[in-house]
Structure formats: C-alpha cells, structure tokens
Design a protein around this motif. Structure first.
Motif, PDB file in Angstrom:
ATOM      1  N   SER A 165       0.859  -1.189   0.000  1.00  0.00           N
ATOM      2  CA  SER A 165       0.000   0.000   0.000  1.00  0.00           C
ATOM      3  C   SER A 165       0.894   1.238   0.000  1.00  0.00           C
ATOM      4  O   SER A 165       2.103   1.140   0.216  1.00  0.00           O
ATOM      5  N   CYS A 166       0.275   2.381  -0.263  1.00  0.00           N
ATOM      6  CA  CYS A 166       1.042   3.629  -0.387  1.00  0.00           C
ATOM      7  C   CYS A 166       1.908   3.849   0.863  1.00  0.00           C
ATOM      8  O   CYS A 166       1.421   3.842   1.989  1.00  0.00           O
ATOM      9  N   ALA A 167       3.208   4.030   0.626  1.00  0.00           N
ATOM     10  CA  ALA A 167       4.154   4.163   1.745  1.00  0.00           C
ATOM     11  C   ALA A 167       3.968   5.481   2.493  1.00  0.00           C
ATOM     12  O   ALA A 167       4.484   5.639   3.590  1.00  0.00           O
ATOM     13  N   ARG A 168       3.213   6.436   1.873  1.00  0.00           N
ATOM     14  CA  ARG A 168       2.973   7.707   2.564  1.00  0.00           C
ATOM     15  C   ARG A 168       1.634   7.735   3.297  1.00  0.00           C
ATOM     16  O   ARG A 168       1.570   8.149   4.442  1.00  0.00           O
ATOM     17  N   CYS A 169       0.554   7.299   2.609  1.00  0.00           N
ATOM     18  CA  CYS A 169      -0.784   7.479   3.210  1.00  0.00           C
ATOM     19  C   CYS A 169      -1.488   6.166   3.506  1.00  0.00           C
ATOM     20  O   CYS A 169      -2.549   6.166   4.127  1.00  0.00           O
ATOM     21  N   GLY A 170      -0.947   5.048   3.047  1.00  0.00           N
ATOM     22  CA  GLY A 170      -1.561   3.763   3.360  1.00  0.00           C
ATOM     23  C   GLY A 170      -2.641   3.323   2.390  1.00  0.00           C
ATOM     24  O   GLY A 170      -3.176   2.217   2.510  1.00  0.00           O
ATOM     25  N   VAL A 186       3.813   4.379  -4.008  1.00  0.00           N
ATOM     26  CA  VAL A 186       2.986   5.516  -3.582  1.00  0.00           C
ATOM     27  C   VAL A 186       1.798   5.656  -4.527  1.00  0.00           C
ATOM     28  O   VAL A 186       1.867   5.276  -5.702  1.00  0.00           O
ATOM     29  N   CYS A 187       0.705   6.219  -3.979  1.00  0.00           N
ATOM     30  CA  CYS A 187      -0.506   6.411  -4.779  1.00  0.00           C
ATOM     31  C   CYS A 187      -0.375   7.697  -5.602  1.00  0.00           C
ATOM     32  O   CYS A 187       0.561   8.473  -5.416  1.00  0.00           O
ATOM     33  N   GLY A 188      -1.352   7.900  -6.515  1.00  0.00           N
ATOM     34  CA  GLY A 188      -1.321   9.063  -7.394  1.00  0.00           C
ATOM     35  C   GLY A 188      -1.230  10.365  -6.616  1.00  0.00           C
ATOM     36  O   GLY A 188      -0.513  11.284  -7.016  1.00  0.00           O
ATOM     37  N   ALA A 189      -1.933  10.455  -5.498  1.00  0.00           N
ATOM     38  CA  ALA A 189      -1.954  11.701  -4.723  1.00  0.00           C
ATOM     39  C   ALA A 189      -0.621  11.973  -4.020  1.00  0.00           C
ATOM     40  O   ALA A 189      -0.301  13.105  -3.708  1.00  0.00           O
ATOM     41  N   CYS A 190       0.147  10.916  -3.787  1.00  0.00           N
ATOM     42  CA  CYS A 190       1.418  11.059  -3.034  1.00  0.00           C
ATOM     43  C   CYS A 190       2.644  10.934  -3.940  1.00  0.00           C
ATOM     44  O   CYS A 190       3.770  10.810  -3.443  1.00  0.00           O
ATOM     45  N   GLU A 191       2.396  10.951  -5.247  1.00  0.00           N
ATOM     46  CA  GLU A 191       3.467  10.571  -6.161  1.00  0.00           C
ATOM     47  C   GLU A 191       4.585  11.597  -6.291  1.00  0.00           C
ATOM     48  O   GLU A 191       5.682  11.279  -6.752  1.00  0.00           O
TER      49      GLU A 191
HETATM   50 ZN   LIG Z   1      -0.704   7.922  -0.852  1.00  0.00          ZN
END
Ligand SMILES: [Zn+2]
Length: 247
Positions: A165-170, A186-191
């Motif tokens: 899962s996204c290493a920043r937001c989960g 990371v997800c699109g929002a945290c990229e």
């Molecule tokens: Zn994220």
C-alpha cells in the motif's frame, strides 16, 4: 572474542598483500562480516591452494588476535563453483552480488537469511542448482534473477520496500509510483518526489520477493529497469548505500 573459531564463509574479495599474503573480505555464516589475512597463500606450495579466491564457499578455521584481521589457519572447500568461474556473465553477476553484500551488510553479526541467499545465488550461477519457472528465459546470470537477489538481500538486511500500500498514506488503490524517500510504492496523490512505476514492475517486485530465487519472475526490460531503480533508491535513502548497476 579472541581465540580460535570455526565458521563457514564465502570469499567476497581477496586482495594481494605483502609478498605472499592475501587479505580477505569474508561473509560468514556464524559471524557476518569478517576481515582476515591468509599468510603465505601466494607461495606455490601453500596449503591453502587456490581456494581463498572470490566466490569460494569454505569451511574455515580462524584465529582472532588483537588486531582487526583474523588469521586463516585452515580452509576446506564447500563449493568451488567451477562452472560459474568459466562463464563471463556468471562471474559478472557473482561479483556484483558480492559487492552488494560488502556494501549492505557490514555487521559482525550472523545473518543466516543473507548468508543462505548469497550461497543459493552462487549455486544457481554455477548451475549446480537448476533454475525453474519464468526465470529460465532470462538465464541465471540475467537481470531478473540479479534483481530478485538484490531485493531479497534488502529484505534480509532490513530495508525491504513497502509494496502492498502507499508508503505515505496507506491507500491500497491507485498505486502509480515509487518513492525511495517514502520507502515504497505511492498512490497518485502522493506521487510527487517519486517516479512512475508500471503495474508490471510492481508485480515483478512483489513476485520476486514471494518466490524462490531460482524462480525469479519474468518482465520486460523497461519494467526491470524500474524495479532496479526502486530497489536502488530505497537503499540509497534508507541504508545510505549506493549499489552498482545490477547487470
Ligand atoms: Zn498515498
């Protein structure tokens, strides 16, 4: 711990020293990294023969004195890897693997997972452990197996990237990139700050960690280069280690 001790070890590096000696960088089963000196080993009739060379897996008796270097007092071959020695690509892959162990594992504590992984990779490169599954297309000395080794080594050293899962937001959906600073996908929002990671590269990383080394997953070169970058940036940010190109 001064005195005599026995351990199995792989020779990572062997450096000529003085007139007839060698200084060895060893990765051992019992004590992690060991620096050792083998005296008189370059003399024609040395009792060590030619076995204190890189990529030999040995049963060693060493003596730890007051200095930093232990002294090799006996050496018996566990695996010489003769086929590995006869192949340019296998030699290159083995050298890069030993270099990665040198840079990533400098502790004088046993790490059985790392030691066994190194031994397995050398055996695969030697052809004494057959390669199965998708990795066959790439070959034992190819990039896919080299990256699978590197990723498993990172795991053994405690620096495995977050892949689930996204290493920043989960967030577990919409994973689109990889960030070495964040330590994983990371997800699109945290990229921002990361780089785009294809689905194929992400799957390669997940499967390479999950499968035996001899069954490294197959992926196209672009995906493998992304996977290599993901591993490299994770190790640079979190282990402060810069590895040579994997192939
Ligand atoms: Zn994220």
């Amino acid at each position: 711990m001064p005195g005599k001790f026995k351990t199995e070890a792989v020779v990572l590096r062997s450096i000529r020293f003085g007139e007839a000696d060698r200084v060895l960088h060893l990765y051992s089963a019992g004590r992690g990294r060991i620096g050792a000196i083998a005296k008189g080993v370059r003399r024609p009739r040395s009792r060590f023969g030619g076995r204190l060379e890189p990529f030999f897996r040995l049963d060693l008796v060493l003596h730890q004195g007051r200095g930093d270097l232990a002294t090799v007092t006996a050496a018996h071959t566990v695996a010489a890897h003769p086929h590995l020695r006869a192949s340019g690509p296998a030699l290159g892959a083995a050298a890069r693997a030993c270099d990665a162990v040198l840079r990533l594992l400098d502790s004088q504590e046993a790490n059985p997972a790392a030691y066994n992984l190194l031994c397995r990779y050398l055996a695969i490169l030697d052809g004494s452990e057959s390669i199965a599954g998708d990795g066959e297309a790439d070959g034992a000395a190819g990039l896919a197996t080299a990256l699978a080794f590197r990723l498993k080594l990172a795991l053994a050293a405690g620096f495995s990237p977050e892949l689930a899962s996204c290493a920043r937001c989960g967030e577990s959906d919409g994973l689109a990139g990889f960030s070495g600073a964040a330590g994983g996908v990371v997800c699109g929002a945290c990229e921002s700050g990361g780089f785009p990671l294809s689905g194929e590269a992400h799957s390669f990383l997940v499967e390479a960690l999950g499968r035996p080394l001899a069954q490294a997953p197959i992926a196209d070169t672009g995906a493998l280069r992304q996977a290599e970058r993901a591993i490299a940036e994770t190790l640079e940010h979190h282990a402060h280690v810069h590895l040579r190109a994997a192939a």
